[in-house]
Design a protein around this motif. Structure first.
Motif, PDB file in Angstrom:
ATOM      1  N   VAL A  66       1.855   2.749  -7.345  1.00 55.55           N
ATOM      2  CA  VAL A  66       1.359   4.049  -7.822  1.00 55.55           C
ATOM      3  C   VAL A  66      -0.137   4.169  -7.531  1.00 55.55           C
ATOM      4  O   VAL A  66      -0.618   5.219  -7.084  1.00 55.55           O
ATOM      5  N   PHE A  67      -0.881   3.103  -7.737  1.00 58.83           N
ATOM      6  CA  PHE A  67      -2.319   3.121  -7.456  1.00 58.83           C
ATOM      7  C   PHE A  67      -2.572   3.368  -5.978  1.00 58.83           C
ATOM      8  O   PHE A  67      -3.427   4.192  -5.605  1.00 58.83           O
ATOM      9  N   CYS A  68      -1.846   2.675  -5.106  1.00 54.48           N
ATOM     10  CA  CYS A  68      -2.016   2.863  -3.653  1.00 54.48           C
ATOM     11  C   CYS A  68      -1.639   4.290  -3.251  1.00 54.48           C
ATOM     12  O   CYS A  68      -2.327   4.929  -2.444  1.00 54.48           O
ATOM     13  N   TRP A  69      -0.541   4.804  -3.801  1.00 58.39           N
ATOM     14  CA  TRP A  69      -0.121   6.175  -3.511  1.00 58.39           C
ATOM     15  C   TRP A  69      -1.211   7.155  -3.926  1.00 58.39           C
ATOM     16  O   TRP A  69      -1.556   8.069  -3.177  1.00 58.39           O
ATOM     17  N   ALA A  70      -1.759   6.979  -5.148  1.00 60.07           N
ATOM     18  CA  ALA A  70      -2.816   7.880  -5.620  1.00 60.07           C
ATOM     19  C   ALA A  70      -4.057   7.763  -4.746  1.00 60.07           C
ATOM     20  O   ALA A  70      -4.721   8.770  -4.460  1.00 60.07           O
ATOM     21  N   LEU A  71      -4.383   6.570  -4.282  1.00 62.07           N
ATOM     22  CA  LEU A  71      -5.549   6.367  -3.413  1.00 62.07           C
ATOM     23  C   LEU A  71      -5.364   7.075  -2.083  1.00 62.07           C
ATOM     24  O   LEU A  71      -6.286   7.735  -1.588  1.00 62.07           O
ATOM     25  N   VAL A  72      -4.155   6.998  -1.518  1.00 68.03           N
ATOM     26  CA  VAL A  72      -3.855   7.675  -0.245  1.00 68.03           C
ATOM     27  C   VAL A  72      -3.925   9.189  -0.445  1.00 68.03           C
ATOM     28  O   VAL A  72      -4.500   9.896   0.378  1.00 68.03           O
ATOM     29  N   ARG A  73      -3.350   9.701  -1.506  1.00 63.67           N
ATOM     30  CA  ARG A  73      -3.394  11.155  -1.781  1.00 63.67           C
ATOM     31  C   ARG A  73      -4.816  11.628  -1.984  1.00 63.67           C
ATOM     32  O   ARG A  73      -5.183  12.703  -1.536  1.00 63.67           O
ATOM     33  N   TRP A  74      -5.623  10.809  -2.671  1.00 64.56           N
ATOM     34  CA  TRP A  74      -6.998  11.202  -2.961  1.00 64.56           C
ATOM     35  C   TRP A  74      -7.832  11.232  -1.675  1.00 64.56           C
ATOM     36  O   TRP A  74      -8.686  12.097  -1.499  1.00 64.56           O
TER      37      TRP A  74
END
Length: 170
Positions: free
Chosen positions: A160-168
């Motif tokens: 989830v953290f990696c996904w949020a980092l990519v989206r950000w």
């Protein structure tokens, strides 16, 4: 084998009395290791009834010489030659058969009485470093399930953290 430090702290905290005793006489055992008998009077009361001041007290202290052969144990040994010269002992005692019993064997030899204790233990010190959340029998399968659950949750949180980092970043 020495006991873990928290067990010595627990024994001291569970003792009825925390006192300083002025030593009148020390009867050393004929052979060491052994039990010396300390006789004196309670001079300071840090835990227990203040009315115990001036009460005669007799209790044992485990003694051994530096080169004695001993089995490993949780006993805190005192050198007999130092005990014989000590004018004051700070000890943790329990009432026992009309007298006193050394409750923790954490004996502290002092040159003189003090107004405050020289040995202070807290509940935190008496807590085992690792305590299981549940009481009862140890179940390795339960521990394995907990480990897998924490591992799975950690991987999900990382994803989830990696996904949020990519989206950000996009």
């Amino acid at each position: 084998m020495a006991l873990p430090p928290h067990e010595y702290a627990r024994a001291a905290l569970d003792a009825e009395l925390h006192v300083q005793v002025t030593v009148d006489h020390v009867e050393l055992p004929s052979v060491t290791p052994g039990e010396a008998v300390v006789t004196g009077r309670i001079a300071r009361v840090f835990r227990g009834s203040p009315s115990l001041c001036s009460t005669p007290a007799s209790f044992t202290v485990p003694v051994c010489r530096e080169h004695d052969d001993m089995m490993p144990s949780g006993t805190i040994w005192t050198l007999p030659e130092l005990l014989a010269k000590a004018p004051v002992l700070e000890v943790f005692l329990d009432s026992h058969e009309g007298g006193f019993r050394n409750a923790s064997y954490d004996n502290h030899l002092l040159a003189a009485l003090t107004d405050t204790p020289t040995r202070v233990y807290t509940e935190e010190m008496a807590r085992a470093p690792f305590q299981r959340r549940t009481a009862g029998r140890y179940d390795p399968r339960e521990e394995r399930r907990e480990f897998l659950l924490y591992g799975t949750l950690s991987i999900i949180a990382l994803a989830v953290f990696c996904w949020a980092l990519v989206r950000w970043s996009s």
